[in-house]
Design a protein around this motif. Structure first.
Motif: not given
Length: 314
Positions: A103-107, A165-166, A194-196, A200-201
């Motif tokens: 989650c931190a990497l996504r943020w 959404v994911v 497509a979301g990269g 994935l995170m």
């Protein structure tokens, strides 16, 4: 020792929420004064609805828990507490560390879309703190509100929406019957690609939360095949995201009771598993105690230092 730790969590979380509310009120007062100075006298602003909405959320969670207690008694709640094992708590700590990092990497990645610089290590600590506050302060979203106030609203809101959404997409695929489930997952794969890394995170984070549900079910001793537990767990995760809760409690337990009944088990068993999952999830956020102190100035300064070190992010 458990009571002392719980007291410490409650004390820190309460102080944390109070400080955030006081600072938000100060900022709002300053902006109102500036507006009055430039535009002249205006009508009094309507009373803020944030606190009222928060108390409605808390009341909803309390009402759901009370309804479940009246319907099934205190037995499932006690059974869920007694079913907890040290190995399950240890595994919850490890899995939650992984989901928090995702989650931190996504943020951090999403912040780059808005030309914001939030290094992953800063995001990791802030996310742990946010989860701890969400799990201990009524409303279940106070930690995210503070995170947005400290680091900026757009990245926080965007990454939370993407995560939801994911999760909804995965839940929709997992609850499909038989071979349709694999078809649904296959249909989601191009969207994730497509979301990269951001998508994935989100998938990895949701998978980690689903794993915690399976651990809770195994701890309770649920005798259902994995192919059945997975869609049940997906529905419980979806229920956990409903904001009408008491620090995360309420909808999760209600959805679990309903989902287990739908898939051939008893509602009491579902409630027991949900209680075990709730305690495990709360304990897994306790590392946030080590990063609980924090403020807007410290967060912004850390981001600026990280941005200078790391340069631009994609």
């Amino acid at each position: 020792m458990t009571m002392q730790l719980a007291t410490r969590v409650s004390r820190h979380a309460t102080r944390f929420s109070t400080q955030a509310a006081a600072r938000s009120s100060s900022v709002a007062a300053t902006r109102s004064a500036a507006l009055a100075a430039t535009q002249g006298p205006t009508r009094a602003a309507p009373e803020p609805v944030t606190n009222r909405r928060r108390w409605w959320q808390v009341a909803g969670g309390v009402a759901l828990l009370a309804l479940l207690a009246v319907q099934f008694g205190t037995g499932p709640f006690l059974d869920g507490l007694l079913a907890i094992r040290p190995w399950a708590l240890a595994l919850a700590l490890v899995v939650t560390a992984g989901t928090t990092w995702c989650c931190a990497l996504r943020w951090s990645l999403v912040a780059g879309w808005f030309d914001e610089r939030i290094p992953v290590d800063v995001a990791f600590r802030a996310y742990y703190r946010s989860q701890l506050v969400n799990a201990t302060v009524p409303g279940g979203v106070v930690g995210d509100v503070h995170r947005g106030w400290v680091f900026g609203w757009r990245p926080v809101l965007t990454e939370r929406v993407i995560g939801q959404v994911v999760q909804i997409g995965l839940v929709g695929a997992l609850v499909l019957p038989g071979a349709w489930r694999w078809a649904g997952l296959a249909a989601l794969t191009p969207a994730v690609v497509a979301g990269g890394r951001v998508a994935l995170m989100s998938v990895l984070s949701t998978s980690g939360h689903l794993l915690l549900f399976l651990v809770a079910a195994a701890t309770v001793g649920v005798d259902l095949p994995l192919a059945t537990l997975v869609p049940v767990g997906a529905l419980v995760l979806l229920g956990s995201s409903i904001p009408l809760n008491l620090a995360g409690w309420g909808p999760r337990e209600g959805i679990a009771a309903l989902a287990f009944t739908t898939y051939g088990a008893s509602a009491a068993t579902g409630l027991t598993v949900a209680v075990t999952l709730g305690v495990m999830s709360t304990v897994a956020t306790l590392p946030g105690l080590f990063v609980l102190p924090g403020g807007r100035r410290g967060g912004r300064q850390s981001c600026r230092r990280g941005g200078r070190r790391g340069g631009r992010r994609g």
